[in-house]
Design an enzyme around this catalytic site. Structure first.
Site, PDB file in Angstrom:
ATOM      1  N   ASP A 190       9.513   2.694  -0.842  1.00  0.00           N
ATOM      2  CA  ASP A 190       8.434   3.473  -0.079  1.00  0.00           C
ATOM      3  C   ASP A 190       8.833   3.220   1.538  1.00  0.00           C
ATOM      4  O   ASP A 190       8.365   2.152   2.056  1.00  0.00           O
ATOM      5  CB  ASP A 190       7.056   3.085  -0.361  1.00  0.00           C
ATOM      6  CG  ASP A 190       5.921   3.665   0.279  1.00  0.00           C
ATOM      7  OD1 ASP A 190       4.805   3.569   0.219  1.00  0.00           O
ATOM      8  OD2 ASP A 190       6.417   4.479   1.407  1.00  0.00           O
ATOM      9  N   LYS A 247       5.227   9.276   8.456  1.00  0.00           N
ATOM     10  CA  LYS A 247       4.851   8.629  10.058  1.00  0.00           C
ATOM     11  C   LYS A 247       5.986   9.256  10.794  1.00  0.00           C
ATOM     12  O   LYS A 247       5.935  10.059  11.451  1.00  0.00           O
ATOM     13  CB  LYS A 247       4.978   7.158   9.798  1.00  0.00           C
ATOM     14  CG  LYS A 247       3.725   6.494   9.001  1.00  0.00           C
ATOM     15  CD  LYS A 247       3.598   4.966   8.998  1.00  0.00           C
ATOM     16  CE  LYS A 247       2.635   4.604   8.045  1.00  0.00           C
ATOM     17  NZ  LYS A 247       1.337   4.683   8.431  1.00  0.00           N
ATOM     18  N   TYR A 300       0.905  -1.048   0.130  1.00  0.00           N
ATOM     19  CA  TYR A 300       0.003   0.019   0.228  1.00  0.00           C
ATOM     20  C   TYR A 300       0.826   1.153  -0.064  1.00  0.00           C
ATOM     21  O   TYR A 300       1.595   1.156   0.823  1.00  0.00           O
ATOM     22  CB  TYR A 300      -1.072  -0.182   1.314  1.00  0.00           C
ATOM     23  CG  TYR A 300      -1.684   1.322   1.360  1.00  0.00           C
ATOM     24  CD1 TYR A 300      -1.646   2.352   2.310  1.00  0.00           C
ATOM     25  CD2 TYR A 300      -2.973   1.332   0.512  1.00  0.00           C
ATOM     26  CE1 TYR A 300      -2.452   3.269   2.425  1.00  0.00           C
ATOM     27  CE2 TYR A 300      -3.628   2.385   0.547  1.00  0.00           C
ATOM     28  CZ  TYR A 300      -3.482   3.350   1.582  1.00  0.00           C
ATOM     29  OH  TYR A 300      -4.206   4.351   1.707  1.00  0.00           O
TER      30      TYR A 300
HETATM   31  P1  KE4 Z   1      -0.679   8.367   4.357  1.00  0.00           P
HETATM   32  O1  KE4 Z   1      -1.173   9.091   2.966  1.00  0.00           O
HETATM   33  O2  KE4 Z   1      -1.660   7.555   5.051  1.00  0.00           O
HETATM   34  O3  KE4 Z   1      -0.016   9.367   5.223  1.00  0.00           O
HETATM   35  O4  KE4 Z   1       0.421   7.348   3.858  1.00  0.00           O
HETATM   36  C1  KE4 Z   1       0.070   6.332   3.045  1.00  0.00           C
HETATM   37  C2  KE4 Z   1       1.071   5.351   2.917  1.00  0.00           C
HETATM   38  C3  KE4 Z   1       2.122   5.055   2.144  1.00  0.00           C
HETATM   39  N1  KE4 Z   1       3.240   4.218   2.186  1.00  0.00           N
HETATM   40  C4  KE4 Z   1       3.078   3.177   3.135  1.00  0.00           C
HETATM   41  C5  KE4 Z   1       4.025   2.417   3.120  1.00  0.00           C
HETATM   42  C6  KE4 Z   1       1.989   3.096   4.108  1.00  0.00           C
HETATM   43  O5  KE4 Z   1       2.037   2.268   5.428  1.00  0.00           O
HETATM   44  C7  KE4 Z   1       1.083   4.368   4.218  1.00  0.00           C
HETATM   45  C8  KE4 Z   1      -0.027   4.545   5.056  1.00  0.00           C
HETATM   46  N2  KE4 Z   1      -0.146   3.537   5.923  1.00  0.00           N
HETATM   47  C9  KE4 Z   1      -1.448   3.203   6.550  1.00  0.00           C
HETATM   48  C10 KE4 Z   1      -1.481   2.033   7.612  1.00  0.00           C
HETATM   49  N3  KE4 Z   1      -1.200   0.679   6.961  1.00  0.00           N
HETATM   50  C11 KE4 Z   1      -1.941   4.267   7.038  1.00  0.00           C
HETATM   51  C12 KE4 Z   1      -3.259   4.111   7.995  1.00  0.00           C
HETATM   52  C13 KE4 Z   1      -4.739   4.880   7.359  1.00  0.00           C
HETATM   53  O6  KE4 Z   1      -4.844   4.598   6.084  1.00  0.00           O
HETATM   54  O7  KE4 Z   1      -5.275   5.310   7.992  1.00  0.00           O
END
Ligand code: KE4
Length: 437
Positions: free
Chosen positions: A244, A272, A149
């Site tokens: 990523d 994060k 993701y």
């Molecule tokens: P955000 O757009 O949610 O800040 O980041 C996206 C993203 C990009 N790359 C990786 C490897 C990520 O894990 C994420 C976001 N992770 C999720 C949890 N698995 C965020 C939690 C959510 O969607 O509320």
């Protein structure tokens, strides 16, 4: 041990009010608790390793805002830095020292980084990195891995992990087929599949984007040679390699997965931990690539609140504390102890399970394993996981409410917390096997 039976969290009126004015009552789908059959947790505050709901009940927190809180909730150095920054103003819309200092820190710590552009979310970071890769190569196609993701930008919602997998969504309506057609996929950890994609599409491939440790399908470490194999394949094809590291950055090592595994990407995305819980993310890489980004180059990307002074102060304070205390080895030891304890509890009860810890990320699957890819993750027993999850939550342990997420650990978690959690996990397995919940 356990704090005894609890009312399901979110039983308060907030759930009703939230669902009246917000889709699913949440600001992000993974917070909805649907797959585990509970109303969502309504947090009121956090303190160290614990999060407290609106009724004042405390839970040992292994979600930690989905990764950012590596120092735990309300870490004093971070709170003090943000409070101080806020007194000078919330946002300037102008350059300021904090963004330079944080960018310098990232360039010093992350092997593949010389230059940084701050954005406000991991999604912005990954979509911008892909745009830059397409500009630099003059090519359109990208390759991602099933179950990974990279945020919710259109091109990434193809066999994605995290909330897309949790909700078993067939990717997402609203994404034009013409856009999805530009995203190729392959199974994680499968270099033969990558070679097959490159054999057919290599000359049109702009980038391969990968979670160097997959954390959105549960936790799936890279198999030996996988990351270097991607590096070599991209070099052969003339495509860029994007790590990523939004989740792995500052968690699997101080310099992220590229430091831990020794494979250096062309571009890196971070998020994060880099914002300590405030909306901060970044895409970064060598100067010759990053100088293509406006205003120095033609690749346009912008953001009203990018480099926000409070976010910069939070990120700097968190990274400075990590530099001062160097907790990485201790965090990995604790995460490994936690996983081994949970797996031992499962084995003692005849429950098929496997798992791993990489730095302060960890994961357990209720399947024999080992799990190398998304198909393996999907073989885990979702029903048993949901019953186990509810029993853990009732006993004061807050894991990610989905089998398709990684767990995290903070420096605020103690050995006693880990022992308590392992004991609760065993009790929860007994309850789950008895179908008691
Ligand atoms: P955000 O757009 O949610 O800040 O980041 C996206 C993203 C990009 N790359 C990786 C490897 C990520 O894990 C994420 C976001 N992770 C999720 C949890 N698995 C965020 C939690 C959510 O969607 O509320």
């Amino acid at each position: 041990m356990s704090a005894g039976p609890r009312q399901p969290a979110g039983a308060s009126d907030w759930v009703r009010r939230a669902r009246a004015v917000m889709p699913g009552g949440v600001s992000s789908p993974v917070r909805a608790f649907g797959p585990v059959g509970l109303p969502p947790l309504f947090a009121a505050r956090g303190e160290g390793a614990r999060i407290f709901d609106d009724a004042g009940r405390g839970y040992l927190d292994y979600v930690l805002s989905w990764g950012p809180l590596i120092l735990g909730h309300a870490a004093p150095p971070v709170v003090e830095a943000v409070t101080r920054a806020a007194r000078d103003g919330m946002s300037f819309g102008a350059c300021h020292a904090g963004e330079v200092e944080l960018a310098e820190r990232l360039a010093a710590w992350v092997p593949g980084v010389e230059m940084v552009r701050f954005v406000n979310s991991g999604t912005e970071a990954t979509m911008s990195a892909v745009r830059l890769a397409r500009a630099a190569t003059g090519r359109d196609l990208i390759l991602k891995f099933e179950g990974c993701y990279h945020g919710h930008a259109d091109g990434f919602l193809v066999v994605a992990g995290s909330g897309v997998a949790t909700l078993s969504l067939p990717d997402s309506p609203g994404v034009p087929a013409a856009t999805s057609a530009l995203t190729l996929t392959a199974p994680y950890n499968d270099l033969e599949a990558v070679d097959a994609v490159l054999a057919e599409h290599g000359p049109r491939l702009a980038a391969v984007i990968v979670e160097p440790v997959a954390g959105n399908a549960g936790l799936i470490p890279p198999r030996k040679g996988f990351l270097q194999g991607l590096r070599d394949a991209c070099d052969r094809a003339g495509a860029l390699l994007i790590f990523d590291e939004v989740m792995t950055g500052f968690r699997v090592a101080r310099g992220g997965a590229q430091e831990r595994y020794g494979a250096t990407p062309d571009l890196t995305t971070l998020g994060k931990v880099v914002g300590a819980g405030l909306p901060v993310a970044a895409y970064a890489g060598p100067r010759d690539l990053m100088r293509r980004v406006a205003p120095e180059g033609p690749v346009y990307q912008a953001g009203t609140l990018s480099g926000n002074p409070l976010g910069m102060a939070a990120g700097l304070a968190q990274l400075e504390e990590l530099e001062r205390t160097d907790p990485f080895a201790a965090l990995e030891r604790r995460a490994s102890t936690l996983v081994e304890g949970i797996l031992s509890a499962a084995r003692a009860r005849g429950i098929p399970a496997c798992g791993a810890a990489v730095g302060s990320m960890w994961g357990v699957f209720f399947t024999e394993g080992p799990v190398f890819d998304f198909d393996g993750a999907r073989r885990a027993d979702a029903e048993l996981f949901a019953r186990y999850y509810r029993a853990c939550f009732e006993r004061g342990v807050f894991f990610a409410p989905s089998a398709f997420e990684a767990g995290f650990l903070s420096t605020a978690h103690t050995d006693a917390d880990i022992e308590n959690t392992v004991a609760v996990a065993g009790e929860a397995m007994d309850a789950a096997l008895a179908g008691a919940n």
